[in-house]
Design a protein around this motif. Structure first.
Motif, PDB file in Angstrom:
ATOM      1  N   PHE A  97      80.921 -87.856 -44.967  1.00  0.00           N
ATOM      2  CA  PHE A  97      81.432 -88.562 -43.834  1.00  0.00           C
ATOM      3  C   PHE A  97      81.638 -90.023 -44.180  1.00  0.00           C
ATOM      4  O   PHE A  97      81.002 -90.564 -44.725  1.00  0.00           O
ATOM      5  CB  PHE A  97      80.500 -88.240 -42.465  1.00  0.00           C
ATOM      6  CG  PHE A  97      80.249 -86.871 -42.369  1.00  0.00           C
ATOM      7  CD1 PHE A  97      81.087 -86.112 -41.679  1.00  0.00           C
ATOM      8  CD2 PHE A  97      79.168 -86.327 -42.739  1.00  0.00           C
ATOM      9  CE1 PHE A  97      80.738 -84.604 -41.429  1.00  0.00           C
ATOM     10  CE2 PHE A  97      78.711 -85.047 -42.608  1.00  0.00           C
ATOM     11  CZ  PHE A  97      79.579 -84.056 -41.902  1.00  0.00           C
ATOM     12  N   HIS A  98      82.777 -90.221 -43.269  1.00  0.00           N
ATOM     13  CA  HIS A  98      83.196 -91.830 -43.278  1.00  0.00           C
ATOM     14  C   HIS A  98      82.877 -92.417 -41.780  1.00  0.00           C
ATOM     15  O   HIS A  98      81.901 -91.569 -41.158  1.00  0.00           O
ATOM     16  CB  HIS A  98      84.767 -91.829 -43.180  1.00  0.00           C
ATOM     17  CG  HIS A  98      85.173 -92.967 -43.977  1.00  0.00           C
ATOM     18  ND1 HIS A  98      84.680 -94.331 -44.063  1.00  0.00           N
ATOM     19  CD2 HIS A  98      86.187 -93.444 -45.048  1.00  0.00           C
ATOM     20  CE1 HIS A  98      85.351 -95.194 -44.717  1.00  0.00           C
ATOM     21  NE2 HIS A  98      85.891 -94.657 -45.494  1.00  0.00           N
ATOM     22  N   LYS A  99      83.028 -93.538 -41.689  1.00  0.00           N
ATOM     23  CA  LYS A  99      82.539 -94.202 -40.493  1.00  0.00           C
ATOM     24  C   LYS A  99      83.136 -93.522 -39.270  1.00  0.00           C
ATOM     25  O   LYS A  99      84.302 -92.924 -39.382  1.00  0.00           O
ATOM     26  CB  LYS A  99      82.837 -95.660 -40.627  1.00  0.00           C
ATOM     27  CG  LYS A  99      84.306 -96.115 -40.869  1.00  0.00           C
ATOM     28  CD  LYS A  99      84.411 -97.581 -41.085  1.00  0.00           C
ATOM     29  CE  LYS A  99      85.525 -97.896 -41.316  1.00  0.00           C
ATOM     30  NZ  LYS A  99      85.960 -99.429 -41.495  1.00  0.00           N
ATOM     31  N   TRP A 108      83.946 -82.484 -34.214  1.00  0.00           N
ATOM     32  CA  TRP A 108      82.943 -81.505 -34.339  1.00  0.00           C
ATOM     33  C   TRP A 108      81.683 -82.411 -34.912  1.00  0.00           C
ATOM     34  O   TRP A 108      80.501 -81.774 -34.663  1.00  0.00           O
ATOM     35  CB  TRP A 108      83.082 -80.341 -35.295  1.00  0.00           C
ATOM     36  CG  TRP A 108      83.677 -80.589 -36.756  1.00  0.00           C
ATOM     37  CD1 TRP A 108      84.997 -80.310 -37.029  1.00  0.00           C
ATOM     38  CD2 TRP A 108      83.062 -80.976 -37.671  1.00  0.00           C
ATOM     39  NE1 TRP A 108      85.179 -80.597 -38.364  1.00  0.00           N
ATOM     40  CE2 TRP A 108      83.745 -80.989 -38.902  1.00  0.00           C
ATOM     41  CE3 TRP A 108      81.432 -81.128 -37.831  1.00  0.00           C
ATOM     42  CZ2 TRP A 108      83.517 -81.179 -40.249  1.00  0.00           C
ATOM     43  CZ3 TRP A 108      81.262 -81.226 -39.251  1.00  0.00           C
ATOM     44  CH2 TRP A 108      82.044 -81.650 -40.468  1.00  0.00           C
ATOM     45  N   ILE A 109      81.575 -83.483 -35.590  1.00  0.00           N
ATOM     46  CA  ILE A 109      80.725 -84.376 -35.946  1.00  0.00           C
ATOM     47  C   ILE A 109      79.676 -84.484 -34.488  1.00  0.00           C
ATOM     48  O   ILE A 109      78.611 -84.798 -34.804  1.00  0.00           O
ATOM     49  CB  ILE A 109      80.875 -85.604 -36.497  1.00  0.00           C
ATOM     50  CG1 ILE A 109      81.792 -86.375 -35.604  1.00  0.00           C
ATOM     51  CG2 ILE A 109      81.547 -85.084 -37.945  1.00  0.00           C
ATOM     52  CD1 ILE A 109      81.913 -87.847 -36.371  1.00  0.00           C
ATOM     53  N   TYR A 110      80.378 -84.455 -33.345  1.00  0.00           N
ATOM     54  CA  TYR A 110      79.468 -84.788 -32.234  1.00  0.00           C
ATOM     55  C   TYR A 110      79.055 -83.573 -31.582  1.00  0.00           C
ATOM     56  O   TYR A 110      77.888 -83.635 -31.071  1.00  0.00           O
ATOM     57  CB  TYR A 110      80.423 -85.680 -31.212  1.00  0.00           C
ATOM     58  CG  TYR A 110      81.034 -86.828 -31.501  1.00  0.00           C
ATOM     59  CD1 TYR A 110      80.059 -88.090 -31.380  1.00  0.00           C
ATOM     60  CD2 TYR A 110      82.075 -87.177 -32.250  1.00  0.00           C
ATOM     61  CE1 TYR A 110      80.453 -89.448 -31.906  1.00  0.00           C
ATOM     62  CE2 TYR A 110      82.654 -88.387 -32.489  1.00  0.00           C
ATOM     63  CZ  TYR A 110      81.682 -89.366 -32.543  1.00  0.00           C
ATOM     64  OH  TYR A 110      82.379 -90.565 -32.818  1.00  0.00           O
ATOM     65  N   LEU A 149      77.485 -86.894 -52.023  1.00  0.00           N
ATOM     66  CA  LEU A 149      77.339 -86.614 -50.635  1.00  0.00           C
ATOM     67  C   LEU A 149      77.606 -87.977 -49.958  1.00  0.00           C
ATOM     68  O   LEU A 149      76.616 -88.841 -50.618  1.00  0.00           O
ATOM     69  CB  LEU A 149      76.141 -85.818 -50.040  1.00  0.00           C
ATOM     70  CG  LEU A 149      75.736 -84.487 -50.433  1.00  0.00           C
ATOM     71  CD1 LEU A 149      74.308 -84.239 -50.661  1.00  0.00           C
ATOM     72  CD2 LEU A 149      76.144 -83.705 -49.254  1.00  0.00           C
ATOM     73  N   LYS A 150      78.456 -88.126 -49.210  1.00  0.00           N
ATOM     74  CA  LYS A 150      78.602 -89.485 -48.538  1.00  0.00           C
ATOM     75  C   LYS A 150      78.273 -89.660 -47.166  1.00  0.00           C
ATOM     76  O   LYS A 150      78.368 -88.748 -46.329  1.00  0.00           O
ATOM     77  CB  LYS A 150      80.022 -89.758 -48.590  1.00  0.00           C
ATOM     78  CG  LYS A 150      80.472 -91.251 -47.907  1.00  0.00           C
ATOM     79  CD  LYS A 150      82.151 -91.484 -48.311  1.00  0.00           C
ATOM     80  CE  LYS A 150      82.523 -92.881 -47.823  1.00  0.00           C
ATOM     81  NZ  LYS A 150      83.834 -93.001 -48.134  1.00  0.00           N
ATOM     82  N   GLY A 151      77.469 -91.216 -46.783  1.00  0.00           N
ATOM     83  CA  GLY A 151      77.484 -91.124 -45.501  1.00  0.00           C
ATOM     84  C   GLY A 151      77.937 -92.643 -45.146  1.00  0.00           C
ATOM     85  O   GLY A 151      78.246 -93.411 -46.141  1.00  0.00           O
ATOM     86  N   ALA A 152      78.123 -93.312 -44.018  1.00  0.00           N
ATOM     87  CA  ALA A 152      78.756 -94.564 -43.655  1.00  0.00           C
ATOM     88  C   ALA A 152      78.368 -94.963 -42.423  1.00  0.00           C
ATOM     89  O   ALA A 152      77.907 -94.443 -41.610  1.00  0.00           O
ATOM     90  CB  ALA A 152      80.257 -94.400 -43.754  1.00  0.00           C
ATOM     91  N   SER A 153      78.187 -96.377 -42.456  1.00  0.00           N
ATOM     92  CA  SER A 153      77.836 -97.124 -41.328  1.00  0.00           C
ATOM     93  C   SER A 153      79.155 -98.129 -41.024  1.00  0.00           C
ATOM     94  O   SER A 153      79.902 -98.482 -41.821  1.00  0.00           O
ATOM     95  CB  SER A 153      76.629 -97.847 -41.451  1.00  0.00           C
ATOM     96  OG  SER A 153      76.629 -98.761 -42.772  1.00  0.00           O
ATOM     97  N   SER A 160      74.773 -94.115 -33.584  1.00  0.00           N
ATOM     98  CA  SER A 160      73.957 -92.914 -33.259  1.00  0.00           C
ATOM     99  C   SER A 160      74.536 -91.758 -34.233  1.00  0.00           C
ATOM    100  O   SER A 160      73.850 -91.028 -34.631  1.00  0.00           O
ATOM    101  CB  SER A 160      73.704 -92.584 -31.890  1.00  0.00           C
ATOM    102  OG  SER A 160      73.078 -91.335 -31.647  1.00  0.00           O
ATOM    103  N   VAL A 161      75.795 -91.435 -33.941  1.00  0.00           N
ATOM    104  CA  VAL A 161      76.490 -90.310 -34.693  1.00  0.00           C
ATOM    105  C   VAL A 161      76.223 -90.536 -36.115  1.00  0.00           C
ATOM    106  O   VAL A 161      76.198 -89.523 -37.110  1.00  0.00           O
ATOM    107  CB  VAL A 161      77.774 -90.046 -34.406  1.00  0.00           C
ATOM    108  CG1 VAL A 161      78.726 -91.220 -34.713  1.00  0.00           C
ATOM    109  CG2 VAL A 161      78.374 -88.532 -34.817  1.00  0.00           C
ATOM    110  N   SER A 162      76.328 -91.728 -36.645  1.00  0.00           N
ATOM    111  CA  SER A 162      76.181 -92.031 -38.032  1.00  0.00           C
ATOM    112  C   SER A 162      74.763 -91.622 -38.444  1.00  0.00           C
ATOM    113  O   SER A 162      74.648 -91.190 -39.780  1.00  0.00           O
ATOM    114  CB  SER A 162      76.496 -93.367 -38.400  1.00  0.00           C
ATOM    115  OG  SER A 162      77.999 -93.445 -38.214  1.00  0.00           O
ATOM    116  N   LYS A 163      73.694 -92.012 -37.722  1.00  0.00           N
ATOM    117  CA  LYS A 163      72.465 -91.536 -38.059  1.00  0.00           C
ATOM    118  C   LYS A 163      72.267 -90.040 -38.293  1.00  0.00           C
ATOM    119  O   LYS A 163      71.573 -89.512 -38.990  1.00  0.00           O
ATOM    120  CB  LYS A 163      71.482 -92.079 -37.177  1.00  0.00           C
ATOM    121  CG  LYS A 163      71.336 -93.704 -37.086  1.00  0.00           C
ATOM    122  CD  LYS A 163      70.326 -94.192 -36.097  1.00  0.00           C
ATOM    123  CE  LYS A 163      70.147 -95.621 -35.991  1.00  0.00           C
ATOM    124  NZ  LYS A 163      69.348 -96.284 -35.140  1.00  0.00           N
TER     125      LYS A 163
END
Length: 346
Positions: A97-99, A108-110, A149-153, A160-163
């Motif tokens: 995921f991106h920011k 759907w991420i939410y 695998l990507k995460g973003a802040s 919260s959703v990024s966590k």
């Protein structure tokens, strides 16, 4: 690093020492999505242009490109496969995921549960990427698998959703051994990302923190390097932020601090105005044509400079040997749950 370590490319797993010279953080195709709607300069939708730009880099012996476009934000895995075949290069694709700005408030991420998101990520890494990058509703899996695998802040905050998404990425990593790489906004929250991922059971040495030269505070970089993670720099040519001398100085000081084995280099040219193929500049070849020679002229030994674009990314992007699994509420010991993969890499 194990001698049999492998990297997952869109054309299959290969020994890590076959990667050659690696562009560690790129954007080869951005087909569309909310980001492009907000900024048309982000539209990198031509396979022909990507082939042209990569071929320019190949003049300087580039062999591998890590594409960092994640789920439902313009990623086109079919195009990445075509580019890899036409250029005869290795391309590593990204899931994750991106920011939040790349997703609308009904995405759907939410609404999907953590377990549902984890399963989607594992399928992309072990079965094949969705042709549509989960922009739904139908899923058509390719044989090509994701290798990152990507995460973003966001700027100075992990929302919260990024966590939630970082936790999903962590769980998928612990199941698959696919390495984690992250987006930091202007080089902020790198340490916080490492702390958050460690909470979910991820070892820092299995994480790549990106864009950190946007924040050339040597104290922060030493603290980050001290965790054992990889640090990716991609700010060269961006004089609007600071001159290349700032990036060179940062790299020199990180070498002096003993972190030469943790540095990766890329261009992160996610705008068509940066590509020669689209009529902009300076072009992706700048990294090998201009910046790498400058590092050597600065007095950095050639062997050390070459490590940034060869051995370090080989180690960073190899599949990882996982010692434990994460379950709801914490990490479960290997004796309680054994992994399903026959290979975990390093």
């Amino acid at each position: 690093m194990s001698g049999d370590a492998v990297v997952r490319t869109v054309l299959g797993d290969i020994p890590h020492d076959e990667l050659g010279i690696v562009y560690a953080h790129e954007h080869l195709i951005i087909q569309g999505g909310l980001g492009v709607m907000k900024n048309s300069d982000l539209r990198l939708n031509s396979v022909e242009k990507a082939v042209e730009e990569i071929n320019d880099c190949k003049k300087y012996s580039a062999k591998t490109f890590v594409d960092f476009m994640p789920l439902d934000s313009g990623r086109n895995p079919s195009a990445l496969v075509e580019i890899a075949k036409r250029t005869e290069t290795h391309i590593i694709a990204t899931t994750g995921f991106h920011k939040p700005m790349y997703y609308d408030d009904l995405h759907w991420i939410y609404s999907y549960s953590l377990d549902q998101i984890v399963d989607l990520l594992i399928q992309e890494c072990e079965v094949g990427m969705d042709k549509h990058s989960y922009n739904g509703p139908l899923v058509e899996r390719l044989s090509a698998k994701a290798g990152v695998l990507k995460g973003a802040s966001d700027y100075n905050v992990i929302k919260s959703v990024s966590k939630k998404l970082f936790e999903a990425v962590a769980m998928a990593h612990l199941e698959t051994g696919v390495p984690i790489a992250t987006h930091t906004e202007h080089g902020t929250c790198g340490l916080e990302q490492i702390e958050l991922l460690a909470k979910f059971g991820v070892k820092p040495e299995n994480v790549i923190i990106c864009h950190m030269d946007r924040n050339p505070d040597i104290y922060v970089h030493k603290e980050l390097g001290g965790t054992g993670c990889f640090i990716e720099y991609d700010n060269a040519t961006r004089v609007k932020y600071h001159p290349d001398s700032e990036s060179v100085s940062l790299i020199v000081r990180m070498i002096e601090a003993g972190f030469q084995d943790k540095i990766l280099l890329g261009t992160d040219f996610a705008l068509r105005s940066y590509w020669k193929a689209y009529g902009g500049g300076p072009g992706m070849a700048y990294l090998l044509e201009t910046f790498i020679p400058r590092l050597k002229k600065q007095g950095i030994p050639a062997e050390t400079v070459n490590r940034f674009i060869t051995q370090n990314p080989q180690n960073a992007y190899s599949l990882k040997k996982i010692q434990s699994k994460l379950v709801a509420g914490g990490v479960k010991d290997d004796n309680e749950k054994q992994g399903s993969l026959s290979y975990r890499g390093n």
